[in-house]
Design a protein around this motif. Structure first.
Motif, short mmCIF file in Angstrom:
data_model
loop_
_atom_site.label_atom_id
_atom_site.label_comp_id
_atom_site.label_asym_id
_atom_site.label_seq_id
_atom_site.Cartn_x
_atom_site.Cartn_y
_atom_site.Cartn_z
N ASP A 143 12.35 0.35 -5.01
CA ASP A 143 12.70 0.02 -6.39
C ASP A 143 13.06 1.29 -7.17
O ASP A 143 13.09 2.39 -6.61
CB ASP A 143 11.56 -0.75 -7.07
CG ASP A 143 10.25 0.03 -7.02
OD1 ASP A 143 10.29 1.25 -6.76
OD2 ASP A 143 9.18 -0.58 -7.24
N GLU A 144 13.30 1.13 -8.46
CA GLU A 144 13.70 2.27 -9.30
C GLU A 144 12.64 3.37 -9.29
O GLU A 144 12.97 4.56 -9.27
CB GLU A 144 13.93 1.78 -10.74
CG GLU A 144 15.12 0.87 -10.93
CD GLU A 144 16.45 1.62 -10.83
OE1 GLU A 144 16.43 2.86 -10.93
OE2 GLU A 144 17.48 0.97 -10.65
N VAL A 145 11.37 2.97 -9.30
CA VAL A 145 10.28 3.95 -9.31
C VAL A 145 10.30 4.78 -8.02
O VAL A 145 10.15 6.00 -8.04
CB VAL A 145 8.91 3.25 -9.48
CG1 VAL A 145 7.78 4.27 -9.40
CG2 VAL A 145 8.86 2.49 -10.79
N GLY A 146 10.52 4.09 -6.89
CA GLY A 146 10.58 4.79 -5.60
C GLY A 146 11.73 5.77 -5.53
O GLY A 146 11.57 6.92 -5.07
N LEU A 159 0.83 -1.21 0.00
CA LEU A 159 0.00 0.00 0.00
C LEU A 159 0.87 1.26 0.00
O LEU A 159 0.59 2.22 -0.73
CB LEU A 159 -0.91 -0.03 1.24
CG LEU A 159 -2.13 0.87 1.24
CD1 LEU A 159 -3.02 0.61 0.03
CD2 LEU A 159 -2.93 0.66 2.52
N LEU A 160 1.92 1.27 0.81
CA LEU A 160 2.82 2.42 0.87
C LEU A 160 3.48 2.65 -0.49
O LEU A 160 3.60 3.80 -0.95
CB LEU A 160 3.88 2.20 1.96
CG LEU A 160 3.40 2.28 3.40
CD1 LEU A 160 4.43 1.69 4.36
CD2 LEU A 160 3.09 3.72 3.80
N LEU A 161 3.92 1.58 -1.14
CA LEU A 161 4.57 1.70 -2.45
C LEU A 161 3.59 2.19 -3.50
O LEU A 161 3.95 2.99 -4.38
CB LEU A 161 5.17 0.36 -2.87
CG LEU A 161 6.43 -0.08 -2.12
CD1 LEU A 161 6.78 -1.53 -2.44
CD2 LEU A 161 7.60 0.84 -2.44
N SER A 162 2.34 1.74 -3.43
CA SER A 162 1.34 2.19 -4.42
C SER A 162 1.06 3.69 -4.26
O SER A 162 0.89 4.40 -5.25
CB SER A 162 0.04 1.38 -4.27
OG SER A 162 -0.59 1.66 -3.04
N TYR A 163 1.02 4.17 -3.00
CA TYR A 163 0.86 5.62 -2.76
C TYR A 163 2.07 6.37 -3.29
O TYR A 163 1.96 7.45 -3.89
CB TYR A 163 0.71 5.90 -1.26
CG TYR A 163 -0.70 5.89 -0.74
CD1 TYR A 163 -1.65 6.78 -1.25
CD2 TYR A 163 -1.09 5.02 0.27
CE1 TYR A 163 -2.95 6.78 -0.76
CE2 TYR A 163 -2.39 5.02 0.77
CZ TYR A 163 -3.32 5.90 0.25
OH TYR A 163 -4.60 5.91 0.73
#
Length: 734
Positions: A321-324, A291-295
Motif C-alpha cells: 500500500d501507500e505506507v509500504g 505481520l510483515l506489513l505491521s513490521y
C-alpha cells in the motif's frame, strides 16, 4: 589484585551478575581497560571473551584490543589465544588486517596439537565472520575434525556443518564419517531439543531409511516443539526437499502459534521455505502478510525494510500500500547495493503479478524502479576502490540485478579492472558467471591473473575461474595457455578433488572444446564413478540430478568430439528416464511448427521434438533431397511435445548415411533469451556445444533466435514465412 585475578573475577562475576551494567562488572571492566596494554595475549583473549559475553563487539574497548593484536601480531605464537581474539574482533577489522590474521594463522597452524578441535572450530568461525572461504585453512581445520571425529558430539558436528554450509566448503569424507556417527544417535535422542538438532544436521545428508525414521519420530514430537525449533525443522525440510504434507502441516501449526514472536529475518526464512515447499494455506498466508506489513510500517533500518518487502513479494498477493511504498522510498538514500537489489527483485515480482492477474502496471511501480535505478547508479559511481565495492557486491546474486543497474555495475568493475588479483579473482569470476553478462575486458583480466599468479590460487577454486568462460562461451586471447595453466595446476590434486567439482570442471572445459586427457580419464574410471555414486546419495534430489546430467553431457561430448579417447557411452537408461519429463512447445515454437508445415508442404514433412543419437532433443527436423525438395516422413510424424520411443535407428551410432544420396538432414532450433548473454546476442556455451554436436551428427543446423523472430522485420506472417524459406532453401524473395 593482579591482572590474572582481575580478569578471572570479572568472568565469575559476569556469570552470576546477570546484567552487563552491574556496578561491580562495570568497575572491573574499567580497571581492566586501564591495564590493557600490559596484558599478555592469553589474558587479552580471556578479557575479550568477557566483552563478547556482554555483546560489546563494536565497543571502543574491543577496538583497542584489535589495535593491540595488530601491533603485536608479528611476535604472537599462541594460536589458541589468537583464535579467540580473531573471533571476537572480527567485526571491527579491515580487509587488510583480516588477510594478515589469515596468513599468521596459516603459519602457526602446524604448531597446535592435532586434537585441538576448539581451535580449529574458532578459526572456521573467524572465516565465516569475515565471509572468506579460504581453502588452505579450511582444509587444515577439516583434517583436525577428521582426526577427532570419534570425540565429536552432536553439538560440535552441528556447528561444523553450519560453518561449512555458510562458507560453501565441501568435505565428502567428513560428511560420510559424521553421517555414520549421527545415524547411531537416532535412537538415543528422545528430547525435542536434541532431536531437532539431529534432524537439522543429519536430515539433508541422510539416506531414505534414515529420513523416514527421522520424520516419523519428529511427527510424534511435533506438538512439543518451540517456535525456534519449528523454524529449524522447516528450514531443514527445505534443504532436504521434503514435501511430506503431514509433517509440514504439523510444523506450520506450531509456527502459526508463535508467528507473532518471530523477527523480520525469521519471517523471511519461513516465507522462503513454505514457498519452496509449495505450502499454501490462506489463513496462514494472511496472518504472515499482516505481520510483515505491521513490521514494515514501523521499520526504519534499510536492511530490515528490504527483508520485509522481499518476504511480502513471495506471498500469493505481493501488493504494497501507500505506507509500504513510502517506507521504501524513505530508506533508499541509505541502502547498499544488496538492499537495492532485493527491492528491485521485489518490485519486478509485483509488476509481473499485476501484469499476469490484473493486466495492469501502475505508474507507482515504474516510478519506484526508476528511483532504485537512480540510487544504485549513484552508489556505484561514488565507489572509489574495488575492495569497498566488493563488500557490497559479494552478497548480491548477479542474476537478480535490473538490466540498467547491472550494466552500471559491470562498468564500475571495469573501471577497477587493474585491482583484480589472486585474492579476489575467484569471487569476481563467480559473480560474472551469475550475471550472464559478457565483458571481454573483465574476462581477459581474469585469465591474465590466473596465468600470471596461478601459484597463489588454490587448485580447488579453478572451477570458479573457468566457469564464466564456459557459461558465456568466450575464449580469451591466450586461450590455450590459460586453460593449460589451470589444468596443470590441478593435475596433482585429481585424486583428492571433490567428485562433484571434478565432473563440473570436466563439463565446463568440454563446453569450451578443451579436453585434457588426464583429467577426463580420472573421471571415467570405475573407482571415481563409485565415489561419485556414494556422494550423490547424500545430495538433495535436484542437485544430484544436476550433477548426473552434467556427467551425461560430458560423456556425450567426449564420445562425439574425442572418440580417440575410447570412453564408452553409458547413459542410455539415464537419458530415457530424463526425457520422459520433457514438456510441450512454447508459443513461439508452435508458431514456427505451423509455418514449417506450410513452407515444407505438409505435416508429414517436418518432425517435432526429435531425439538424436546421444539424446539431444531437436525442436524440428526436416530432410531435403539433392534438389532441395522436402522428403516426407510418411506416417511417422510426431504430435506437439510428444517424444519418439527411440531416436533414429540407434542410440549410439551415427546413422546419417542412411539418407538418400545427396539428401541433407536439417535441425531447426528456436533459441530463447536464456540461450544468449544478457547484454549482447552472443550465444552461450551450452547452445554452442549443442550446435557442434548436431553438426557432427550430420545435421545442417538452423538456429532461430527469439530476438530475430520477434523483431519488427518479422512482424507479419508473410515475413516469417519468407524468413523460414530463406534459411531452409536459400531462397530470397525478390
Amino acid at each position: 589484585m593482579n591482572d590474572d585475578t582481575l580478569v578471572n573475577v570479572l568472568h565469575i562475576t559476569q556469570r552470576f551478575a546477570g546484567e552487563s551494567h552491574d556496578p561491580l562488572v562495570e568497575a572491573l571492566v574499567t580497571e581492566a581497560w586501564r591495564r590493557l596494554e600490559r596484558f599478555d595475549i592469553k589474558l587479552l583473549s580471556e578479557f575479550s571473551s568477557c566483552l563478547a559475553d556482554q555483546h560489546l563487539y563494536f565497543s571502543p574497548l574491543m577496538g583497542k584490543i584489535a589495535d593491540i593484536v595488530h601491533r603485536n601480531l608479528e611476535t604472537t605464537q599462541d594460536l589458541s589465544s589468537l583464535s579467540v581474539l580473531m573471533v571476537n574482533i572480527s567485526s571491527l577489522i579491515s580487509r587488510h588486517f583480516q588477510q594478515q590474521l589469515v596468513n599468521k594463522t596459516e603459519l602457526l597452524f602446524d604448531t597446535i596439537d592435532s586434537s585441538e578441535v576448539n581451535v580449529a572450530t574458532r578459526i572456521a568461525r573467524f572465516l565465516r565472520n569475515i565471509k572468506y572461504c579460504y581453502q588452505p585453512l579450511l582444509e587444515k581445520c577439516n583434517n583436525v575434525f577428521l582426526s577427532n571425529v570419534d570425540q565429536l558430539d552432536l553439538d560440535s558436528i552441528s556447528k561444523i556443518f553450519r560453518l561449512y554450509k555458510f562458507l560453501q566448503f565441501n568435505s565428502f569424507e567428513f560428511i560420510m564419517m559424521a553421517k555414520k556417527k549421527l545415524t547411531e544417535m537416532i535412537p538415543l535422542c528422545n528430547h525435542p531439543a536434541s532431536f531437532v538438532k539431529l534432524f537439522v544436521t543429519l536430515g539433508p545428508i541422510a539416506g531414505p531409511e534414515e529420513k523416514k525414521q527421522l520424520k516419523s519420530t519428529l511427527l510424534l514430537m511435533s506438538e512439543d516443539l518451540t517456535g525456534e525449533q519449528a523454524l529449524a525443522v522447516l528450514r531443514a525440510m527445505e534443504d532436504m526437499e521434503s514435501r511430506n504434507s503431514h509433517l509440514i502441516k504439523r510444523v506450520t501449526s506450531v509456527l502459526h502459534k508463535h508467528l507473532d514472536s518471530y523477527k523480520p529475518l525469521e519471517l523471511l526464512k519461513i516465507t522462503q521455505a513454505l514457498t519452496f515447499l509449495h505450502f499454501q494455506r490462506k489463513e496462514f498466508s494472511a496472518k504472515l502478510r499482516e505481520l510483515l506489513l505491521s513490521y514494515l510500517k514501523i521499520s526504519f533500518i534499510p536492511t530490515e525494510v528490504s527483508i520485509l518487502v522481499y518476504a511480502i513479494s513471495l506471498l500469493p498477493s505481493p501488493h504494497l500500500d501507500e505506507v509500504g511504498i513510502s517506507r521504501i522510498e524513505a530508506v533508499l538514500p541509505q541502502c547498499n547495493l544488496n538492499n537495492l537489489s532485493n527491492f528491485a527483485t521485489s518490485v519486478l515480482r509485483w509488476i509481473q503479478y499485476d501484469h499476469m492477474y490484473l493486466d495492469s502496471i501502475t505508474g507507482k511501480q515504474l516510478k519506484l524502479l526508476q528511483k532504485l535505478d537512480h540510487y544504485g547508479r549513484q552508489r556505484l559511481q561514488h565507489s572509489n576502490s574495488l575492495d569497498l565495492l566488493w563488500e557490497e557486491l559479494k552478497s548480491v546474486r548477479g542474476n537478480t540485478f535490473p538490466e540498467s543497474l547491472l550494466e552500471e555495475t559491470i562498468a564500475t568493475l571495469q573501471h577497477f579492472v587493474d585491482e583484480i588479483n589472486y585474492i579476489n579473482v575467484v569471487e569476481i569470476a563467480s559473480f560474472i558467471s551469475n550475471t550472464d553478462y559478457l565483458s571481454t575486458l573483465l574476462l581477459d583480466r581474469i585469465a591474465s591473473v590466473a596465468v600470471q599468479q596461478i601459484e597463489k590460487i588454490h587448485p580447488f577454486t579453478i572451477l570458479a575461474i573457468i566457469l564464466p568462460f564456459s557459461t558465456l562461451n568466450y575464449d580469451p586471447p591466450q586461450r590455450d595457455e590459460f586453460f593449460g595453466t589451470c589444468v596443470q595446476h590441478l593435475n596433482s590434486y585429481l585424486g583428492i578433488l571433490d567428485p562433484l567439482m571434478l565432473v563440473c570442471l570436466g563439463f565446463s572445459l568440454a563446453t569450451l572444446q578443451y579436453f585434457p586427457e588426464d583429467l577426463l580419464k580420472s573421471i571415467f574410471n570405475i573407482e571415481f564413478l563409485a565415489r561419485l555414486d556414494s556422494q550423490l546419495e547424500i545430495l538433495s534430489s535436484s542437485l544430484s540430478a544436476r550433477v548426473q546430467f552434467h556427467l551425461m553431457e560430458l560423456n556425450r561430448s567426449i564420445c562425439l568430439e574425442c572418440p580417440e579417447f575410447q570412453i564408452p557411452w553409458f547413459h542410455d537408461r539415464f537419458c530415457q528416464q530424463y526425457n520422459k519429463g520433457i514438456g510441450g512447445m512454447s508459443g513461439a515454437q508452435q508458431q514456427i511448427y505451423k509455418m514449417l508445415t506450410e513452407v515444407l508442404g505438409g505435416i508429414n514433412c517436418v518432425k517435432a521434438s526429435v531425439l538424436t543419437p546421444y539424446y539431444h532433443t531437436v525442436d524440428f527436423e526436416c530432410i531435403l533431397d539433392k534438389r532441395k525438395k522436402p522428403l516426407p516422413y510418411g506416417s511417422h510424424n510426431i504430435a506437439w511435445g510428444q517424444l519418439p520411443e527411440m531416436p533414429w535407428e540407434s542410440n549410439t551410432e551415427i546413422v546419417g548415411s542412411r539418407l538418400p544420396p545427396g539428401a541433407e538432414r536439417i535441425a531447426l532450433e528456436f533459441l530463447d533469451s536464456k540461450s544468449f548473454c544478457r547484454n549482447i546476442p552472443h550465444m552461450k556455451g551450452k547452445s554452442a556445444m549443442k550446435k557442434r554436436h548436431l553438426e557432427i551428427l550430420g545435421y545442417r543446423v538452423i538456429q532461430i533466435s527469439q530476438f530475430e523472430w520477434n523483431s519488427m522485420a518479422l512482424s507479419t506472417k508473410d515475413a516469417r514465412m519468407d524468413y523460414l524459406r530463406e534459411r531452409i532453401f536459400g531462397e530470397v524473395k525478390s
